[in-house]
Design an enzyme around this catalytic site. Structure first.
Site, PDB file in Angstrom:
ATOM      1  CD  GLU A 246      -3.056  -1.210   2.108  1.00 17.06           C
ATOM      2  OE1 GLU A 246      -2.993  -0.401   3.062  1.00 17.06           O
ATOM      3  OE2 GLU A 246      -3.977  -2.037   1.973  1.00 17.06           O
ATOM      4  CD  GLU A 496      -3.494  -6.076   2.897  1.00 19.35           C
ATOM      5  OE1 GLU A 496      -4.452  -5.377   3.318  1.00 19.35           O
ATOM      6  OE2 GLU A 496      -2.315  -5.875   3.199  1.00 19.35           O
TER       7      GLU A 496
END
Length: 731
Positions: A246, A496
């Site tokens: 991220e 994810e």
């Protein structure tokens, strides 16, 4: 055993050229935190002694490893996204690597190899570091950037759970707002673009950008080198390396620091503009907007005075740089805001001088939007990281993860269009994640809103459970298609997604009713299967508890918990023998009978080893899954309401005897002798896989050439779950 996984266009294939579906899990949430001292994110003691920690027992001990790997194999997972942090590798100071942690990781990966997992490495971070409210980078990187982590609470430069007045009441998901607070904004800006926006920030003769990137990439490369020296890991258990979890752009590309960017979706609690964050970080009081998050997203709730009373988040001039052995340029003045030193504002008058300082690329004059950032700043880092990893493992698969929910980099047809690359996006049902509540009545097409597919966000609302499930499917399919359109022909792996288990203020922990969690997880899994995506679910945390969840920032997404029950064995087999299951004729071993066309197939009875795992809402995540498909997998999915699995395949040739299509068929849903199998052609049988004594049920299908289908229907559904009928709840 050599896994020999390789990429062919958009799919993974094994050594028999069967299509492999990566059905994986993130291992483990515990890896974000030190094992010595055992400092969960709510623990204050020893927190700021960040140099003297060890992760050498994370995510769990070698003695416990077989229990956890066995559990995950039994639940049907074949892939692990292996979480490690920069802090775990280099916490003691620049260039000081923790060889104990590295050797522990190598030993754990060897055990994972025995269970025949596909593993890819994830250098994990959340809001930069534990000391800025998340996980990832060592504490010394914050000092290197000229910031004082002990002053983040009073200045709100970052929100850290253990510095909250009552860590047990740390607001849900507020940790992520640290991305838009001073510390993360400054550090990430330096990481990606320090040479352009902080040219005065020089350490050891190099700009902070090169210093940070060089050490981070260097630590990952050092781990790779040690793995290569250990031998028998690359390709035999490790299939690839992810670029960074991220990534966030910091302030790079902010068009006006005095306003909240219109594209900023996360607004929760005090929500400063970048300019207000700069002011409070330098001790000034500001009246700052406050926001809440409801069923339809963020809403403004009022304002709050944030007054640091003169305290500053910037490191004192008295800080001793010799502590870490670096030499800071005398032009970089400690104790003063780095943005004031670069003329963004005047501390004498508190005047903003350059509200658009971060808006354009100084070297080209081009306006920096999200796509420009990804294609220039992120890709500059990605190439450097890829080259470092590939210098050790030349043929490893690179999992490229650009900024979350942003348009992927434009790589198709360029030199970066690497045939051994994977698009690795993330996706969450944000409404459920933020509210910690499963709403069966409505949800929002967040991705559609981000891509401006609606005249107004009101049109993005999806009514009814069927519409919600289809919306998840469509969002995931659209994200996957974007990867193909921009990056080229590569596999997509959602590394994810997941659901919170502490829904409705942890009601399930009191009454044992996990229906909401099951429905939410099933909707997520439906979306993944219906869009035919590979994935690694977030997450498995070995130390999860009802009180503290994943031990990190109040998150509670682990599929297992030490406070939940053990997974029961199918009742007909609780007292059966432990013989392996195989096709048999004329055996005197006790048998059960199943119908296969007009034939009776006698199957040896056996039982899995006793389950010691602490499962919850297992109905939804323990699912039948294609393991290897002869030809091409055109569709598959598990209907939890009907307890039925279906798949469709297309093959140019019949399956070879040694390499049939194989499906993981969990006895949790499909007890032997209690389900029917139908195939449109070819033959099938039941067999078992044995992973170090962990036995799982496998359906083998020798599908003929052409397009064919299979269905497996259980005679009954597990009790204790009121699912309703999706077709009656929306459209």
């Amino acid at each position: 055993m050599v896994l020999q996984l390789h990429i062919e266009g958009t799919v993974f294939r094994d050594s028999e050229n069967r299509e492999v579906t990566l059905h994986g899990i993130n291992l483990a949430g515990d890896a974000k935190l030190p094992s010595t001292p055992d400092v969960a994110s709510h623990v204050k003691e020893n927190f700021f002694d960040g140099d003297n920690v060890s992760f050498a027992a994370r995510p769990f001990s070698l003695e416990e490893a077989p229990k956890h790997f066995s559990r995950l194999r039994r639940w049907g997972y074949n892939t692990i996204r292996y979480i490690f942090t920069w802090e775990a590798l280099e916490h003691a100071g620049p260039g000081k690597y923790d060889e104990d942690f590295i050797q522990h990781s190598i030993s754990l990966l060897r055990i994972a190899k025995q269970y025949q997992f596909y593993v890819f490495m994830d250098p994990h971070q959340d809001v930069w570091s534990r000391f800025t409210g998340g996980s990832g980078a060592p504490m010394w990187t914050i000092y290197a950037c000229g910031l004082d982590p002990k002053k983040f609470r009073v200045t709100e430069a970052a929100l850290v759970q253990n510095t909250w007045p009552d860590p047990a009441k740390f607001p849900k998901m507020i940790w992520a707002t640290s991305y838009t607070r001073l510390a993360c904004q400054a550090i990430f800006t330096m990481f990606w673009a320090g040479k352009q926006f902080t040219p005065l920030a020089v350490i050891d003769g190099m700009n902070i950008q090169d210093y940070l990137q060089g050490h981070f990439i260097g630590a990952c490369k050092h781990l790779a080198v040690r793995m290569k020296e250990a031998g028998n890991l690359d390709k035999e258990v490790i299939i690839g390396w992810e670029s960074m979890n991220e990534p966030n752009r910091g302030m790079v590309g902010l068009q006006d620091v005095s306003i909240i960017p219109p594209e900023q979706q996360l607004k929760l609690g005090t929500t400063p503009t970048a300019w207000q964050a700069i002011l409070t970080g330098s001790g000034r009081a500001c009246q700052i907007e406050t926001w809440g998050f409801g069923g339809m997203g963020p809403y403004k709730s009022g304002s709050e005075l944030v007054d640091p009373e003169g305290e500053t988040a910037w490191l004192s001039p008295s800080f001793d740089d010799s502590r870490y052995g670096w030499k800071r340029s005398p032009e970089w003045k400690l104790g003063e805001c780095i943005w004031a030193q670069h003329g963004v504002w005047d501390p004498a008058t508190d005047t903003l001088l350059k509200n658009n300082y971060f808006a354009k690329d100084p070297s080209t004059g081009a306006t920096i939007d999200h796509e420009y950032f990804t294609n220039h700043y992120f890709m500059g880092y990605y190439r450097r990281y890829k080259d470092a990893v590939r210098s050790v493992f030349p043929e490893t698969i690179m999992f490229c993860q650009p900024p979350v929910l942003e348009i992927p980099p434009s790589l198709q047809g360029t030199s970066d269009d690497d045939p051994n690359m994977v698009y690795a996006p993330h996706w969450y049902d944000g409404v459920t994640l933020m509210n910690k509540k499963w709403n069966r009545l409505y949800n929002v097409d967040v991705f559609g809103v981000l891509r401006h597919r609606y005249l107004t966000p009101a049109f993005a609302v999806k009514i009814g459970e069927r519409a919600i499930r289809n919306c998840f499917r469509d969002q995931l399919a659209a994200i996957k298609k974007e990867g193909l359109d921009y990056m080229g022909t590569h596999p997509c792996v959602f590394t994810e997604f997941g659901v919170p288990y502490d829904m409705d203020n942890g009601a399930a922990y009191k009454n044992g009713d996990y229906t909401s969690q099951i429905l939410a997880m099933d909707a997520n899994m439906f979306g993944m299967e219906a869009s035919k995506n590979n994935f690694t679910l977030w997450n498995y945390t070995a130390s999860n508890s009802h009180q503290w969840g994943d031990q990190w920032n109040g998150e509670d997404l682990s599929i297992a918990s030490t406070d939940d029950q053990s997974l029961p064995l199918p009742s007909p087999y609780n007292n059966a023998s432990s013989e392996s299951l195989s096709m048999s004729s004329g055996s005197e071993t006790p048998t059960s009978t199943m119908t296969k066309g007009n034939d009776s197939v006698r199957l040896l009875r056996r039982v899995d080893e006793p389950e010691s795992g602490h499962y919850r809402a297992a109905q939804a995540y323990i699912r039948p899954t294609p393991v290897g498909t002869h030809g091409n997998l055109t569709s598959y999915g598990f209907d939890l309401r009907r307890n039925e699995f279906k798949m469709a395949v297309s093959a140019q040739t019949p399956a070879a005897e040694r390499a049939p299509t194989e499906v993981f068929l969990p006895t949790y849903h499909f007890e032997r002798g209690h389900f029917d199998v139908k195939v449109s052609g070819g033959r099938w049988d039941l067999d078992v896989d044995d992973y170090q004594g962990t036995v799982t049920q496998r359906l083998r299908w020798w599908n003929p050439a052409g397009e064919h289908t299979m269905s497996v229907k259980a005679s009954s559904r597990r009790e204790g779950l009121s699912l309703g009928k999706a077709e009656e709840e929306g459209m």
